[in-house]
Design an enzyme around this catalytic site. Structure first.
Site, PDB file in Angstrom:
ATOM      1  CB  SER A 180      28.824 -58.437  63.631  1.00 11.04           C
ATOM      2  OG  SER A 180      29.996 -59.215  63.513  1.00 11.04           O
ATOM      3  CG  HIS A 208      25.109 -56.385  65.157  1.00 13.24           C
ATOM      4  ND1 HIS A 208      25.273 -55.232  64.415  1.00 13.24           N
ATOM      5  CD2 HIS A 208      26.350 -56.795  65.505  1.00 13.24           C
ATOM      6  CE1 HIS A 208      26.571 -54.974  64.318  1.00 13.24           C
ATOM      7  NE2 HIS A 208      27.238 -55.909  64.967  1.00 13.24           N
ATOM      8  CE  LYS A 239      28.060 -52.736  66.668  1.00 10.39           C
ATOM      9  NZ  LYS A 239      29.070 -51.800  66.196  1.00 10.39           N
TER      10      LYS A 239
END
Ligand SMILES: Cc1ncc(COP(=O)(O)O)c(C=O)c1O
Length: 390
Positions: A180, A208, A239
């Protein structure tokens, strides 16, 4: 003196060490450009990588589900909060991940602190990458299992630790897929091979990589050619998916056990129906939007090369997360403030989020950045470099 004086003292100590954090106020949607603390700037600090949190069809889905089903779930999923939207979302997630089943939690953080203690407990060993996310670290702590930290992405070190682990009942390897704060990709093929050879479980946190890597954005495991293998994947809907929630994808038996044992699933309210419906719609958009993924990674390449050419020191990331290393916390916050004054938002990241001496800007690009946004931001970076860093 009173019994609460220590609180102010601790804040003062953080301030002294340049580690005190402040909330910034966003006065616009989390788009390519934002208004933050009253300034209109290019947003180089968002995890809304594909721009899906403001996608028209996703918003329309959230709005209509909210109009019909209300704003809250009103109970835990095992009681009264399991709105029918969950079924479509979990089916969709399992299909994308190529697993038998999937389960949605209220956040990615809640997912890690809930599932790790189910997978490992006293008498078990967890092997965790040195740069794993805080939610993994906290999940390991809650599990009461023994934890060994292996050097970042160092498969030989992992092997060495596993070779001394035969006394433990179960072994669990856990790693971020895309790290991250560093943006690099875990060597999952090698880790998977080691896990298989030692009979260890493997949990990959794909917060991610999901939506960004692999076919249809299916994530880091697929990107590494391991889709369909015996790997437990978790990730987040907050995200690239642009909403809120976390998930686990794995076998039917695993999901059944989690429903019965994962405390952060059992003892919390379900997500609002609009949030669940929006995530399902966002996944559909995500799967069919290879142009967004392509644009995101092209922007990353452009910004990575340009920042390096200006003179900034970047870690060798392979993704949309571009860490600009500055060293000490004070330096990172000063550079971030100078960038803000140049109409660029790029957040300073300091310990404990990153190791001491590696305070940085965590620059992230979005598929929805325009070429003009990028040019404008790079001008800001060049200006700050020539005034502050040369
Ligand atoms: C690697 C990783 N795992 C888990 C999380 C937690 O996800 P969420 O923000 O959905 O709680 C994050 C969030 O920053 C993350 O970076």
């Amino acid at each position: 003196m009173n019994q609460y004086d220590w609180i102010q003292k601790e804040c003062a100590e953080l301030e002294q060490a340049d580690l005190l954090r402040h909330l910034r106020t966003l006065m616009s949607p989390p788009d390519n450009t934002i208004t933050i603390d009253g300034r209109y700037v290019v947003n180089f600090g968002s995890n809304n990588y594909l721009g899906l949190s403001t996608h028209e069809r996703v918003i329309a889905t959230a709005a209509s589900a909210t109009c019909v089903f209300g704003t809250g779930a009103s109970g835990s999923r095992l009681m009264s909060g399991n709105s029918y939207h969950y079924e479509a979302l979990e089916t969709n997630l399992a299909e994308i991940k190529g697993t038998e089943s999937a389960l949605v939690f209220s956040s990615g953080y809640a997912t890690n602190i809930s599932i790790i203690p189910v997978l490992a407990g006293e008498g078990d060993l967890i092997l965790s990458d040195a740069l794993n996310h805080a939610s993994i670290i906290d999940g390991c702590r809650l599990s009461r299992a023994t934890k060994e930290v292996y050097r970042h992405c160092d498969v030989e070190h992992l092997k060495e630790l596993l070779s001394k682990s035969s006394d433990f009942r179960r072994r669990l390897i856990v790693t971020d897929g895309v790290f991250s704060m560093d943006g690099d990709i875990a060597p999952l093929q090698d880790i998977y091979e080691v896990a298989t050879n030692f009979g260890a479980m493997l949990l990959v946190d794909d917060a991610h990589g999901f939506g960004v890597l692999g076919r249809g954005g299916s994530g880091t495991v697929a990107h590494c050619g391991l889709k369909g293998k015996n790997i437990i994947e978790m990730g987040t809907l907050s995200k690239a998916v642009g909403g809120l929630g976390g998930y686990v994808a794995g076998s039917r038996a695993l999901i059944e056990l989690l429903i019965n044992r994962a405390r952060g699933f059992i003892f919390t309210t379900g997500l609002p129906p609009g949030t669940v419906a929006a995530a399902d719609k966002a996944l559909k958009v995500m799967r069919s939007s290879s142009n967004l993924r392509k644009r995101l990674l092209e922007h990353a390449e452009t910004v990575r090369n340009a920042l390096t050419n200006i003179g900034y020191t970047l870690l060798p990331s392979q993704t949309q997360i571009l860490p600009v290393i500055l060293g000490e916390p004070q330096h990172a916050t000063e550079v971030a403030e100078a960038l803000l004054a140049n109409d660029v938002y790029a957040p300073a990241i300091r310990p404990p989020a990153v190791p001491a001496g590696t305070s940085r800007l965590r620059v992230t690009v979005m598929a929805t950045h325009t070429d003009t946004d990028i040019e404008h931001a790079l001008d800001g970076f060049a200006n700050v470099y020539s005034h502050k860093l040369q």
